[in-house]
Design a protein around this motif. Sequence first.
Motif, mmCIF file in Angstrom:
data_model
loop_
_atom_site.group_PDB
_atom_site.id
_atom_site.type_symbol
_atom_site.label_atom_id
_atom_site.label_comp_id
_atom_site.label_asym_id
_atom_site.label_seq_id
_atom_site.Cartn_x
_atom_site.Cartn_y
_atom_site.Cartn_z
ATOM 1 N N ALA B 49 43.108 33.499 41.767
ATOM 2 C CA ALA B 49 43.873 34.397 42.615
ATOM 3 C C ALA B 49 44.360 33.677 43.865
ATOM 4 O O ALA B 49 45.540 33.745 44.231
ATOM 5 C CB ALA B 49 43.013 35.601 42.993
ATOM 6 N N THR B 50 43.433 32.931 44.508
ATOM 7 C CA THR B 50 43.803 32.273 45.756
ATOM 8 C C THR B 50 44.888 31.238 45.526
ATOM 9 O O THR B 50 45.902 31.208 46.247
ATOM 10 C CB THR B 50 42.574 31.591 46.381
ATOM 11 N N VAL B 51 44.659 30.376 44.534
ATOM 12 C CA VAL B 51 45.638 29.313 44.303
ATOM 13 C C VAL B 51 46.983 29.925 43.948
ATOM 14 O O VAL B 51 48.042 29.483 44.439
ATOM 15 C CB VAL B 51 45.153 28.366 43.186
ATOM 16 N N GLY B 52 46.934 31.007 43.120
ATOM 17 C CA GLY B 52 48.187 31.666 42.760
ATOM 18 C C GLY B 52 48.904 32.195 43.977
ATOM 19 O O GLY B 52 50.098 31.906 44.179
ATOM 20 N N THR B 53 48.172 32.925 44.832
ATOM 21 C CA THR B 53 48.801 33.502 46.025
ATOM 22 C C THR B 53 49.355 32.403 46.919
ATOM 23 O O THR B 53 50.496 32.497 47.393
ATOM 24 C CB THR B 53 47.767 34.322 46.839
ATOM 25 N N VAL B 54 48.528 31.373 47.151
ATOM 26 C CA VAL B 54 48.967 30.305 48.046
ATOM 27 C C VAL B 54 50.242 29.668 47.519
ATOM 28 O O VAL B 54 51.186 29.407 48.279
ATOM 29 C CB VAL B 54 47.842 29.262 48.215
#
Lengths: 985, 219
Positions: B49-54
């Motif tokens: 989720a984090t990598v995707g959002t970033v």
Amino acid sequence: MRLRSAALAASCLLVQALGAGLFLRGFFPAPVRLRPRRGAAPNPPPEPPASGSFSNWTKLPSPLFKRTVIVLIDALRDDFVFGSKGEQFMPYTTQLIEKGTSHSFVAEAKPPTVTMPRIKALTTGNIPGFIDVIMNLNSPALLEDNLIWQAKAAGKRIIFYGDDTWVRLFPKQFAEYDGTTSFFVSDYTEVDNNVTRHLDKVLKREDWDLLILHYLGLDHIGHLSGPNSILIGPKLSEMDSIIKKIHTSLLSKEEGEKALPPLLVVCGDHGMSETGSHGGSSEGEVRTPLLLISSAFNKRSGPQKPPELVQQTDLAVTLALGLGLPISRNSIGKLLLPVVQQKTMREQLRYLHLNGFQLSRLLQENVPAYEKDPGFEQFKMAEKSHGNWIKLYLEGNTSETLINLGKKVIKQYLEALKTLSSSLSKQMAQYDMYSMIVGTVIVLEVLLLLLLSTPKALSSKAQLEVPLSPLCSLLFYLLCLMLCAIHVVVCTSMESSCYFCSLSWLTAIGVIMLVSGLLCVILSAVENGFVNPKQPTKNPAASTSSWSEFDVLILAGTVGHVSSLGASSFVEEEHQTWYFLVNTLCLALCQEICRHYFLAKECDLQLLSAAKPGTEETKGVSCHHRKDVSLFQDDLKMVSTTKDISDSGKWMALVTPWVILICCRLLRSLNQTGVQWAHRPDLGHWLTSSEHKAELSLLAAVSLVMIFILVQRRCSLVSKIAMALGLLGVYSYRAAIGNVEFPWQRDSKDISKGIIEARFVYIFVLGIIFTGTKDLLKSQVLSADTKTKFTGLWEIYSGLVLLAALLLRPHNLPVLVFCLLFQAMIMKYVWKPLEFDAAQVTIMHYWFGQAFFFFQGNSNSIASVDVSAGFVGLENYVEIPAIFLTGFATYSGPLLWAIHLLCYLSSEVHRNPAAVGHGCFCYALLRSIPVAVYIILVTALRYHLFIWSVFSPKLLYEGVHVLITAGVCVFFTAMDQNHLRRVQD
Amino acid sequence: MKDTEIKRLLSANVICIFSIIITTVLPSLFLKNFSLLGTHLTWLCICSATVGTVNVVLHIILNPNPSSRRSSLAHKVARFLRSCVYFFMSCILFHGIIVLYGAPLIESVLETFLFAVLLSTFTTLHCLCLLGPNIHVWLRVFSKNGAMSIWDNNLQITSMCSVVGAWLGAFPIPLDWDRPWQVWPISCSLGATLGYVSGLLFAPLWIYWNRKKLTYKSR
């Protein structure tokens, strides 16, 4: 001398097989033995002399037990008796252990945990060498001194019922016997009833002294369905009732007599692993229960102790002393003291001294510097204090000090026995370093020679100059002389035995000349290559920049696999490495195919993109987006239907790697092999269980039909018919031995060995191979077209397929089908259109061959060899055909791929006349690299904990594989010769 | 101009790396019993989720491929939906390939799928951000000499490194060390993450070293 690369490869591999053989002979240690002595057996040693006075007790102590019954239950694991299963299913035995007059131990079996070496260990008290596993099939009469011989010599009558391995080991020793065969693994009731049916009669009789019963049923259940099967419980209960019957009968006999009490021994020869197989050294395989029951023992009292861990070899010496027999000469076991504990102190010491004396004599004969051995020193010390004790005893001293001193001496003795026994078993792991070094040098020299000649051997001519002139040079003679001198020095100064030194001097000189000759040839090759390089540009290895990703993958895979052999887990789980590599290979092939088909049509596509808005320029694809590619390809197909490119071929080419990937995944779950995940349920076990016989029959029938369809395409009419009849014969053979069933004979119970059916198939195999050979000879003599030759090769190949169909276990027939399917698909749609060169195709064939070796259910442990293949169509065990058949069945995967490689390459000669030579050379190189590296690794790891359980079986596999590959390469060379001669004409 | 581009790339990549480091450290402050190995599935979700959002945020801020024509809202929504479908399909595809490589078919399906999601985040999501849901552009970028900007090169290198990292991550599984990180799919997902991080670090360096050789065709 000019040599073709195929000829060079074949001769190199043959030499390498010789080197590997020498290494193996040195690596597997010769067992510790007393030198055979002529004349009567030596008298038992007297009690140690006390200073001054002499004891006159020179005879063996009197026996403790009158009659002995040994109940050996094959594959009885310790937790079957001492664990929860024992409590649940063996109530009588558990009660005996807890409250009765018994001693219980956990006896540790040394790997290889296979029946015959274990029987030898139990009776001789020695650890049979690892090489005994290879002879396990053969099991000739035991030639070492053992308990049974001693009992026979002492005039005891021995009766045996059970596994006929015993009958073969002791052909003349039993007064009465009935051997049951472990041939039908699927039978686990009849095999035990055949033993039990004699029991009632025998127990009533009085005319025997030693009764041995060997029950096989539990082992068969283990092989069928593993240690957690529901069949285990009833079997254990059956065993329990047998123990109860024997024990009560012995007790009832005893009441009337005043004589010595009887002894009942319950033990296992080996355990079973979590999958139910055995042969390795996992805890379940090694730990077996050992239960000694006799009214001579004191009743168990006090809290329950966990059973003591002892060695399996300890039973032989304990029984020998208990029955008043001499200890067998090569025994390395130590007395189980609890068994003699109720005897007087003097007798106990006497027993221990006898045991220690025998061990120290064995040490003296096998270790040159035995006097420095700590065990020997301890024994001498104990002997001295024993002498002092005797002196006190003879003086009539009966005070507390005497008992205390005696206890101390016993402790000393036990300590000494332990050290002696362990240093003797260490002695068995002594390596014959000199033979190993010579073998390694040969293997490495061959590898170097192959590597150095790679550039030339893979050139378009596939010919290379092997310089023979250095063989007459001064260097060669000097090397020979020097090596001979070293040989003499090493052999005269060697302390332990050495195989290479025991060879006749002519053979030794021959090997030395081979070593120095190879060295000279290598040196001159190096000189040619580096000092005066004439054609540096022709060296393909130099132009690394032209390597595609595919070549990099192939190289990385080979290097990765070879380096993984250093880790024991990777050796155990080698199949994972190969599956992984083959999968990656398929994905890379997919990428290659996409690139091939899309790069070729770049121009068309640019035109297309102009016509179709939204489609941009396309050059190639990545392998990770195959779905998208196929979508894209659909697009293309819609637009370019008019183009007369072979769309179906392209489509098939794109699909092939994915079909192979999916089939590989299926095959992987057919047979779980290895160690860590071997207990996982797999399709193979599901199919072989008796309730799925109908499914198995259907699968086998479908597979056989598929095999026929896939093979018959290129055969002549005669061999087509022969093939069909042969495959029918295979099915009826499987039906005859009860693996599968005919739909119209659902309830037939008569199981035979299927000898007629199997021989029927053999006739067709031989017939097909004969027609193939005839075609090959015709093509050679009449120099006919390539087509005859190809048909001939294909017929030999299909003959081998038929043989494999007969020998492989029925649930493995799909492996054969998929093998043929992969070969057909990948050859037609990938290798031919994409024009891979011979070396790449060879490497791919090798990888697939290795993967199929493991798909068949093989692993790097001895336990997975399917020995029953060696008995197909044979009445009795016949050594040569059995070894040949077992070897073929085990290596059928790699062999079939290799022969298919030959078929493919010889159909490609019009494109590349040197294809067969290149293929043969690559194949030899691929085999010799892992062998050479593995031999060095094993030498370096020879004191590794897992050397006997993991690395040595793999070493045997590697050695056999080299031998088989050498045979294949010779065949390649023969085919290559034909072709080249025709070209020259 | 090129140097500024490279600096932008480097900063974007450093932010990505930083976000990955944060996902391993930060959740333990909020979640009880959180650890990289113990609650690996949670970490997989958080990391993806984090990598995707970033990545999405970075793409919106930096906007490396400014599209020439302006598009309507409906078109944007359609693009977004197509991207979602593509992402899901790539997850399924990765899942299939992982199963073909020998992951168990039925048991630990969730682990396998989350690992596939992680891999898709590292590879497909990048492609979607940078190139949009257009396979033909992807094919172009991933073919030889197909890169048209340093962003394309960066994409190539990071995707390759993630996949190769996951591939190499499978090797420790057969070893009998009985370590907690040998459990499926921890070693593979860690391998993929390490590969991704090293790709992120390596790509700007590689582009910097080869900046003279890299000449991009104009669109």
